[in-house]
Design an enzyme around this catalytic site. Structure first.
Site, PDB file in Angstrom:
ATOM      1  N   HIS A   1       0.786  -0.912  -0.147  1.00 52.14           N
ATOM      2  CA  HIS A   1       0.315   0.101   0.927  1.00 52.14           C
ATOM      3  C   HIS A   1       0.871   1.219  -0.070  1.00 52.14           C
ATOM      4  CE1 HIS A   1       0.810   0.114   4.697  1.00 52.14           C
ATOM      5  NE2 HIS A   1       0.250   1.396   4.284  1.00 52.14           N
TER       6      HIS A   1
ATOM      7  N   ASP B   1      -0.163  -7.198   1.081  1.00 54.39           N
ATOM      8  CA  ASP B   1       0.463  -6.120   2.327  1.00 54.39           C
ATOM      9  C   ASP B   1       1.948  -6.040   1.637  1.00 54.39           C
ATOM     10  OD1 ASP B   1       0.488  -3.558   1.822  1.00 54.39           O
ATOM     11  OD2 ASP B   1      -0.083  -2.857   3.656  1.00 54.39           O
TER      12      ASP B   1
ATOM     13  N   GLY C   1       3.058   6.800   8.298  1.00 48.93           N
ATOM     14  CA  GLY C   1       4.363   7.162   7.369  1.00 48.93           C
ATOM     15  C   GLY C   1       5.400   5.699   8.214  1.00 48.93           C
ATOM     16  N   ASN C   2       4.997   5.039   8.876  1.00 45.27           N
ATOM     17  CA  ASN C   2       5.513   4.184   9.795  1.00 45.27           C
ATOM     18  C   ASN C   2       5.315   2.648   8.735  1.00 45.27           C
ATOM     19  OD1 ASN C   2       5.322   4.927  12.968  1.00 45.27           O
ATOM     20  ND2 ASN C   2       6.762   4.398  12.456  1.00 45.27           N
ATOM     21  N   SER C   3       4.836   2.845   7.675  1.00 45.14           N
ATOM     22  CA  SER C   3       3.714   1.734   7.171  1.00 45.14           C
ATOM     23  C   SER C   3       5.258   1.071   6.593  1.00 45.14           C
ATOM     24  CB  SER C   3       3.291   1.768   6.305  1.00 45.14           C
ATOM     25  OG  SER C   3       2.162   2.704   6.865  1.00 45.14           O
TER      26      SER C   3
ATOM     27  N   ALA D   1      -0.025  -2.121  10.086  1.00 48.87           N
ATOM     28  CA  ALA D   1      -1.071  -1.860   9.948  1.00 48.87           C
ATOM     29  C   ALA D   1      -1.312  -0.838  11.306  1.00 48.87           C
ATOM     30  CB  ALA D   1      -2.383  -2.104   9.480  1.00 48.87           C
ATOM     31  N   ILE D   2      -2.607  -0.331  11.825  1.00 48.83           N
ATOM     32  CA  ILE D   2      -1.990   0.546  13.315  1.00 48.83           C
ATOM     33  C   ILE D   2      -4.621   0.207  13.610  1.00 48.83           C
ATOM     34  CG2 ILE D   2      -0.542   1.728  13.796  1.00 48.83           C
ATOM     35  CD1 ILE D   2      -2.620   4.402  13.511  1.00 48.83           C
TER      36      ILE D   2
ATOM     37  N   ALA E   1      -7.105   2.846  15.069  1.00 52.26           N
ATOM     38  CA  ALA E   1      -6.614   3.757  15.594  1.00 52.26           C
ATOM     39  C   ALA E   1      -7.824   4.625  15.430  1.00 52.26           C
ATOM     40  CB  ALA E   1      -5.748   4.919  14.626  1.00 52.26           C
TER      41      ALA E   1
ATOM     42  N   GLY F   1      -7.141 -29.043  -1.921  1.00 51.51           N
ATOM     43  CA  GLY F   1      -8.062 -28.742  -2.589  1.00 51.51           C
ATOM     44  C   GLY F   1      -8.735 -29.980  -1.999  1.00 51.51           C
TER      45      GLY F   1
END
Length: 454
Positions: A108, A138, A210-212, A229-230, A232, A268
C-alpha cells in the site's frame, strides 16, 4: 511500628533483583563513566537500514462534466485532453540485502505509483525499481543501486513470544527517522479485515501513518516484522499496531524475486468453523479447529488422507483456531511447500502431510455451453488479488466462428447474461441450462459492452 519492616526489606530486595535482571538483559552504553542500560547501541546498528520512501503518481480527478460526451462536443474539448495531477505520498522501507539493494516495504506504500524514490539515513536519494508486490499480504520488494548500504539480518519470527521487547523504526507523519519501543502484545492476529491474508504480530510500540513498511526489530537488532497497520479509532496511535512477521515476508520476497509475483496454491479441501454445536455432535472436548467440509477427489488433501469430517487442530506446529486461520495458513504457504497437519478423527489424533499445489483454473470450449459461443475457448477469470472468479474470459477465438461474428474478442470478460450476474463457468453453464441467452454483458478493457444475440 516495625511489624512490616521485613516485608519492606523483602520488597526492596525484589525490586533490586528485578532491576539487576533488567540491566543484565538490556544493552548498555557508557554514560559519564558508568555502564547504564540503553537501547542506543541497537538503534545505531539498525537505523541505517531503514529508509524513507517517497512515491509519485499521476491521477485523473473525476469531473462529471468532462465525462459527458455532449459537454465535450459542445465545448470542442479533445478526447485526448485529460486533466491530471501529480500526487506524492510517503512511507518507510527496510534494506534486507545490501549487495543486491533489496528493500522490503508495504504494497500500500508503493501500489499505483509511477515513480519511487528511496532516501537513506545519510541523506542520499536514489530511484527505486519495483521488483513486485503482493496486495494480499501487503508486501512489496524494491531494488536500489548504491554503494555502502546497510542491511538488517532476518530473525526467526516464529521464535517470538508475547512479552518480548521490540522497537519500531520508521518515518511517521513525514518526520525523519523515529524510534519507538514496546512489547509483543499478541501473535497470529487475523480476522481483522485489513488484508487478504493476515498473520500479524501485534505490538504496543507506537506505529503511526508513515511508519508503514518500516522495521520491527528485536534487542539484537534483527528484523522480526514489517510494520503494516494500526487500529486508530481516534485517528492516532492507541497502542495497537500490527507487523507482518519476517518469515511471511521472506516467503513472499523469494517469490517476488523469482516470478515477479506471488503464485498461490491449495490442497483441494474446504473448511468451516467448528461451532460448539458441531463440537458437541462430534463429541469433542475442544471448540477450536477447522472442520473439513469437503475434499476434492485426487487432490493433495485426498492423497494425504484428509477426509470430510476431520478436525484440523494444528498446522506446522501452530494451533488452528478456525476456518479463517486454516485459510490463512494455506494462502501464506508457497507452492511446493509441505503443510503438516494434526487432525482429530473418531477421537484420535492423526499426523498428515499435504503439499501446496497449483489449483487448476476451470476452462471449457464455448460450443459446450451455447451455440452462440462456438469457436471460443473460455476460462474463469480470477484477479491476482482475489480467490474466486469474477467473470469468464475469452482466451481463444476462431476468426470465422459464430462467437467472432457475434462480436466477441480475445481478452473479453463475460460477467452477465441477460440481466443476471455470472461469475464463473459453472454459473454460466447452470444459467444457460435453465434459460436462453438474449444478451451478453462483458468488460473489454475499461469499457462495459452489451452484445445482443440474434
Amino acid at each position: 511500628m516495625y511489624q512490616n519492616r521485613p516485608l519492606v526489606v523483602l520488597g526492596l530486595a525484589c525490586l533490586f533483583w528485578i532491576s539487576t535482571l533488567a540491566q543484565a538483559a538490556l544493552p548498555h552504553r557508557m554514560i559519564e563513566g558508568e555502564q547504564l542500560p540503553s537501547l542506543a547501541p541497537v538503534v545505531e546498528q539498525a537505523a541505517p537500514a531503514v529508509v524513507n520512501i517517497a512515491t509519485y503518481s499521476t491521477q485523473r480527478p473525476y469531473n462529471p462534466l468532462l465525462e459527458s460526451p455532449f459537454f465535450r462536443h459542445f465545448f470542442a474539448i479533445p478526447d485526448d485532453l485529460e486533466e491530471r495531477r501529480e500526487v506524492q505520498s510517503a512511507g518507510s522501507g527496510v534494506i534486507v540485502d545490501a549487495a543486491k539493494g533489496y528493500v522490503l516495504t508495504n504494497h500500500h506504500v508503493v501500489g499505483g505509483s509511477s515513480d519511487i524514490e528511496v532516501t537513506l539515513q545519510d541523506g542520499r536519494s536514489i530511484p527505486a525499481k519495483l521488483i513486485g508486490s503482493d496486495k494480499k499480504v501487503d508486501i512489496a520488494l524494491l531494488q536500489i543501486k548504491a554503494n555502502n548500504l546497510s542491511a538488517l539480518p532476518f530473525a526467526d519470527s516464529d521464535a517470538l513470544k508475547v512479552g518480548d521487547i521490540v522497537l519500531a523504526i520508521g518515518n511517521p507523519f513525514g518526520l525523519s527517522q523515529t524510534v519507538t519501543s514496546g512489547i509483543v502484545s499478541a501473535l497470529g492476529r487475523n480476522g481483522l479485515g485489513i488484508q487478504g491474508y493476515e498473520d500479524f504480530i501485534q505490538t504496543d510500540a507506537s506505529i503511526n501513518p508513515g511508519n508503514s513498511g518500516g522495521a520491527l526489530i528485536d534487542l539484537r537488532g534483527r528484523l522480526v516484522g514489517i510494520n503494516s497497520a494500526i487500529i486508530a479509532p481516534a485517528g492516532g496511535n492507541v497502542g495497537i499496531g500490527f507487523a507482518i512477521p519476517t518469515n511471511v515476508a521472506r516467503a513472499i520476497m523469494r517469490q517476488l524475486i523469482e516470478y515477479g509475483e506471488v503464485k498461490r496454491g491449495g490442497i483441494g479441501a474446504r473448511f468451516q468453523d467448528l461451532t460448539p454445536e458441531l463440537a458437541d455432535a462430534f463429541r469433542l472436548s475442544t471448540f477450536q479447529g477447522a472442520l473439513v467440509a469437503s475434499v476434492d477427489s485426487d487432490s493433495a488433501a485426498d492423497k494425504a488422507g484428509l477426509r470430510a469430517g476431520d478436525i484440523v487442530v494444528e498446522t506446522n506446529g501452530r494451533r488452528v483456531r478456525n476456518a479463517a486461520d486454516m485459510h490463512h495458513r494455506i494462502g501464506l504457504s508457497p507452492l511446493g511447500s509441505t503443510l503438516e497437519m494434526i487432525v482429530l478423527r473418531d477421537g484420535k489424533r492423526r499426523n498428515l502431510k499435504a503439499s501446496i499445489q497449483a489449483i487448476p483454473i476451470p476452462s471449457a470450449k464455448g460450443a459446450s455451453l451455447s451455440p452462440y459461443l462456438e469457436g471460443s475457448q473460455l476460462m474463469d477469470f480470477i484477479p491476482p488479488d482475489q480467490e474466486d472468479a469474477v467473470g469468464i474470459q475469452v482466451t481463444e477465438l476462431s476468426s470465422a466462428s459464430t462467437a467472432a461474428r457475434l462480436g466477441l474478442k480475445v481478452g473479453d470478460i463475460i460477467y452477465g447474461v441477460n440481466r443476471n450476474r455470472v461469475r464463473s463457468l459453472a454459473e454460466l453453464k447452470a444459467y444457460l441450462a435453465a434459460r436462453s441467452p438474449q444478451a451478453l454483458r462483458l468488460r473489454r478493457g475499461y469499457e462495459d459492452l452489451v452484445l445482443y444475440l440474434r
